[in-house]
Design a protein around this motif. Structure first.
Motif, PDB file in Angstrom:
ATOM      1  N   THR A  77       1.043  -1.226   0.015  1.00 53.41           N
ATOM      2  CA  THR A  77      -0.021   0.055   0.048  1.00 53.41           C
ATOM      3  C   THR A  77       0.849   1.000  -0.118  1.00 53.41           C
ATOM      4  O   THR A  77       2.231   1.255   0.181  1.00 53.41           O
ATOM      5  CB  THR A  77      -0.868   0.125   1.311  1.00 53.41           C
ATOM      6  OG1 THR A  77       0.005  -0.078   2.381  1.00 53.41           O
ATOM      7  CG2 THR A  77      -1.973  -1.285   1.193  1.00 53.41           C
ATOM      8  N   VAL A  78       0.373   2.529  -0.133  1.00 56.25           N
ATOM      9  CA  VAL A  78       1.167   3.574  -0.167  1.00 56.25           C
ATOM     10  C   VAL A  78       1.414   4.186   1.076  1.00 56.25           C
ATOM     11  O   VAL A  78       2.328   5.000   1.494  1.00 56.25           O
ATOM     12  CB  VAL A  78       0.184   4.824  -1.117  1.00 56.25           C
ATOM     13  CG1 VAL A  78       1.039   5.941  -1.292  1.00 56.25           C
ATOM     14  CG2 VAL A  78       0.049   4.118  -2.606  1.00 56.25           C
ATOM     15  N   HIS A  79       0.181   4.234   1.911  1.00 55.90           N
ATOM     16  CA  HIS A  79       0.165   4.916   3.125  1.00 55.90           C
ATOM     17  C   HIS A  79      -0.129   3.847   4.261  1.00 55.90           C
ATOM     18  O   HIS A  79      -0.780   2.862   4.268  1.00 55.90           O
ATOM     19  CB  HIS A  79      -0.909   5.945   3.208  1.00 55.90           C
ATOM     20  CG  HIS A  79      -0.787   6.982   2.250  1.00 55.90           C
ATOM     21  ND1 HIS A  79       0.164   7.746   1.989  1.00 55.90           N
ATOM     22  CD2 HIS A  79      -1.598   7.250   1.143  1.00 55.90           C
ATOM     23  CE1 HIS A  79      -0.081   8.620   0.976  1.00 55.90           C
ATOM     24  NE2 HIS A  79      -0.940   8.163   0.502  1.00 55.90           N
ATOM     25  N   CYS A  80       0.636   4.173   5.447  1.00 56.17           N
ATOM     26  CA  CYS A  80       0.493   3.213   6.495  1.00 56.17           C
ATOM     27  C   CYS A  80       0.373   4.536   7.733  1.00 56.17           C
ATOM     28  O   CYS A  80       1.357   5.343   7.759  1.00 56.17           O
ATOM     29  CB  CYS A  80       1.437   2.530   7.057  1.00 56.17           C
ATOM     30  SG  CYS A  80       1.426   1.793   8.583  1.00 56.17           S
ATOM     31  N   ARG A  81      -0.551   4.473   8.703  1.00 55.44           N
ATOM     32  CA  ARG A  81      -0.597   5.240   9.718  1.00 55.44           C
ATOM     33  C   ARG A  81      -0.587   4.453  11.049  1.00 55.44           C
ATOM     34  O   ARG A  81      -1.594   3.515  11.315  1.00 55.44           O
ATOM     35  CB  ARG A  81      -1.649   6.366   9.686  1.00 55.44           C
ATOM     36  CG  ARG A  81      -1.499   7.261   8.535  1.00 55.44           C
ATOM     37  CD  ARG A  81      -0.466   8.174   8.855  1.00 55.44           C
ATOM     38  NE  ARG A  81      -0.425   9.131   7.961  1.00 55.44           N
ATOM     39  CZ  ARG A  81       0.621   8.994   6.772  1.00 55.44           C
ATOM     40  NH1 ARG A  81       1.583   7.887   6.784  1.00 55.44           N
ATOM     41  NH2 ARG A  81       0.542   9.625   5.673  1.00 55.44           N
TER      42      ARG A  81
ATOM     43  N   GLY B 190       3.396  -4.999  23.807  1.00 54.17           N
ATOM     44  CA  GLY B 190       2.457  -4.396  24.292  1.00 54.17           C
ATOM     45  C   GLY B 190       1.299  -4.188  23.234  1.00 54.17           C
ATOM     46  O   GLY B 190       1.097  -5.016  22.394  1.00 54.17           O
ATOM     47  N   GLU B 191       0.851  -2.886  23.300  1.00 54.13           N
ATOM     48  CA  GLU B 191      -0.482  -2.749  22.230  1.00 54.13           C
ATOM     49  C   GLU B 191       0.070  -2.066  21.089  1.00 54.13           C
ATOM     50  O   GLU B 191       1.092  -1.272  21.090  1.00 54.13           O
ATOM     51  CB  GLU B 191      -1.613  -1.931  22.889  1.00 54.13           C
ATOM     52  CG  GLU B 191      -2.114  -2.392  24.133  1.00 54.13           C
ATOM     53  CD  GLU B 191      -3.119  -3.695  23.470  1.00 54.13           C
ATOM     54  OE1 GLU B 191      -3.527  -3.821  22.518  1.00 54.13           O
ATOM     55  OE2 GLU B 191      -3.855  -4.314  24.767  1.00 54.13           O
ATOM     56  N   GLY B 192      -0.497  -2.100  19.901  1.00 53.95           N
ATOM     57  CA  GLY B 192      -0.259  -1.507  18.687  1.00 53.95           C
ATOM     58  C   GLY B 192      -1.161  -1.731  17.578  1.00 53.95           C
ATOM     59  O   GLY B 192      -1.849  -2.863  17.604  1.00 53.95           O
ATOM     60  N   GLY B 193      -1.426  -0.697  16.598  1.00 54.49           N
ATOM     61  CA  GLY B 193      -2.360  -1.198  15.675  1.00 54.49           C
ATOM     62  C   GLY B 193      -1.734  -0.240  14.356  1.00 54.49           C
ATOM     63  O   GLY B 193      -1.055   0.677  14.517  1.00 54.49           O
ATOM     64  N   ALA B 194      -2.314  -0.308  13.228  1.00 59.05           N
ATOM     65  CA  ALA B 194      -2.189   0.387  12.070  1.00 59.05           C
ATOM     66  C   ALA B 194      -3.090   0.327  11.080  1.00 59.05           C
ATOM     67  O   ALA B 194      -4.016  -0.375  11.075  1.00 59.05           O
ATOM     68  CB  ALA B 194      -0.975  -0.113  11.446  1.00 59.05           C
ATOM     69  N   VAL B 195      -3.380   1.364  10.266  1.00 58.23           N
ATOM     70  CA  VAL B 195      -4.278   1.566   9.301  1.00 58.23           C
ATOM     71  C   VAL B 195      -3.348   1.885   8.112  1.00 58.23           C
ATOM     72  O   VAL B 195      -2.385   2.805   7.930  1.00 58.23           O
ATOM     73  CB  VAL B 195      -5.380   2.816   9.283  1.00 58.23           C
ATOM     74  CG1 VAL B 195      -6.294   3.016   8.355  1.00 58.23           C
ATOM     75  CG2 VAL B 195      -5.929   2.721  10.562  1.00 58.23           C
ATOM     76  N   VAL B 196      -3.682   1.093   6.871  1.00 55.49           N
ATOM     77  CA  VAL B 196      -3.126   1.048   5.566  1.00 55.49           C
ATOM     78  C   VAL B 196      -4.094   1.637   4.626  1.00 55.49           C
ATOM     79  O   VAL B 196      -5.257   0.989   4.661  1.00 55.49           O
ATOM     80  CB  VAL B 196      -2.271   0.125   5.153  1.00 55.49           C
ATOM     81  CG1 VAL B 196      -1.221  -0.525   6.230  1.00 55.49           C
ATOM     82  CG2 VAL B 196      -3.266  -1.221   5.204  1.00 55.49           C
TER      83      VAL B 196
END
Length: 391
Positions: free
Chosen positions: A50-54, A191-197
């Motif tokens: 993908t182009v973006h990850c946040r 721990g915790e973590g996540g991402a939107v692509v």
């Protein structure tokens, strides 16, 4: 003893790199949305094609912000499934929208695309398929339906890091993809973590604003936002683990093949991914009658096992106000009664699978439930829809 998951073994393998990465962050004095986060976002976007990850603080936050970025809000409906962790439903409710559940396919255990259009109303804003256990949902028909009706598609890929559908990575097919990096995930933080692509810059920008109090610059709040930022230590850990994810995935797939072979003569339903899918086996689940007795048998033998998930979301007390009842989603409810998750993790020795299956072999005389007995293995390369008719 065979644990369900062994995070200590994983840490032992990469301890020098992890320790150095954490020490680097501590020495830097920069702990939130710094260079480690930026590096991880670039690398994980590349991993997902993908182009973006946040990057954000949890997988739940990723779902919440993806929904908000897509314009989902009060009065809207989001079509999803109940065979998932409750976070999928919770995120929809956080946005002010209402989840509308459709049933899953009895062979792949993911969203039954043939049921979506009947669930669409004038209030429908998005479709949120869940890639269960590491297998992607049947995305082509889902995307076709979304395009016909002007809907956004948000992939819940919390269990599907590196999974593929017809050569496309999880998170890259829908308009947005959401990941969790909870420690037990295939790619897990400390721990915790996540991402939107996403490939869409407007969605990436919106998520970036929403995760950091809506700030375009310090103390310049363009919109009302949240404190959903990923910290530098989690990104540093994930940057190390990204170098290993493909090797770990292939180890999981090799163990799954071993389970497949060892269980081939048992009256248990097993995962049957279509030939064009890359299953990454976050969970290796079988379906069997007498599941609870088998779970006790395994645990008494010192074998970690679990159930994903014993009570589907639409029957959870916390979501009773949604108005669903037993029988509304028969395939989902059938799977919840039959599922048994076996140990699978990259560091598990191959002979561990032999011990698990030998222990399950004590249950070989048990008869499969009617649902499992009627489940036929789809031919290699079958599409989801053909697999469903074969069941």
């Amino acid at each position: 003893m065979i644990p369900f998951l062994d995070l200590k073994a994983q840490y032992s393998e990469i301890k020098p790199e992890i320790d150095a990465a954490v020490a680097r962050v501590v020495s830097s004095g920069q702990f939130v949305l710094g260079p480690e986060v930026a590096a991880f976002e670039e690398r994980f976007a590349h991993f997902c094609n993908t182009v973006h990850c946040r990057a954000v603080n949890t997988g739940t936050s990723a779902l919440h912000l993806a929904l908000l970025a897509a314009g989902v809000g009060p009065g809207d409906e989001v079509i999803t499934v109940s065979m998932t962790f409750v976070a999928t439903t919770a995120a929809i409710l956080y946005s002010g929208a209402r989840p509308v559940f459709v049933d899953v396919d009895p062979v792949t255990w993911t969203m039954d695309a043939g049921l979506i259009e009947a669930a669409i109303t004038p209030r429908t804003k998005a479709i949120l398929p869940v890639h269960l256990h590491g297998l992607m949902a049947d995305m082509d028909p889902i995307m076709a339906i979304a395009h016909r009706h002007g809907l956004v598609v948000i992939e819940d890929a919390a269990q599907a890091h590196g999974a593929e559908y017809r050569g496309r990575r999880a998170g890259s097919v829908g308009d947005l993809g959401c990941f969790s990096f909870y420690p037990g995930k295939n790619l897990g933080a400390f721990g915790e973590g996540g991402a939107v692509v996403t490939d869409r810059p407007e969605f990436a920008r919106r998520v970036a604003l929403l995760r950091d109090w809506g700030q375009e610059a310090k103390y310049d709040h363009a919109i009302a936002g949240y404190n959903y930022r990923m910290d530098e230590i989690q990104s540093a850990v994930l940057n190390v683990k990204l170098d290993y994810i493909e090797r770990w995935t292939e180890a999981r797939r090799s163990l799954a093949e071993r389970y497949d072979a060892l269980l081939s003569d048992f009256p248990f339903g097993r995962p049957y991914p279509p030939g064009h899918a890359r299953h990454v086996y976050h969970v290796y689940a079988v379906r069997m009658a007498g599941r609870d007795d088998a779970l006790k048998l395994l645990r008494d033998a010192g074998i970690g096992a679990g159930i994903h998930y014993p009570v589907p979301v639409h029957l959870q007390r916390a979501y009773a106000e949604l108005g669903y009842r037993g029988g509304d989603l028969p395939v989902t409810e059938m799977l919840a009664k039959d599922f048994l998750s076996l140990p699978i993790y990259p560091e598990m020795p191959p002979e561990g699978a032999n011990k698990v299956v030998a222990t399950l072999g004590r249950a070989a005389a048990w008869q499969p439930s009617a649902a499992v007995r009627n489940l036929e293995r789809p031919r290699s390369g079958m599409s989801w829809s053909h697999s469903r008719r074969a069941s």
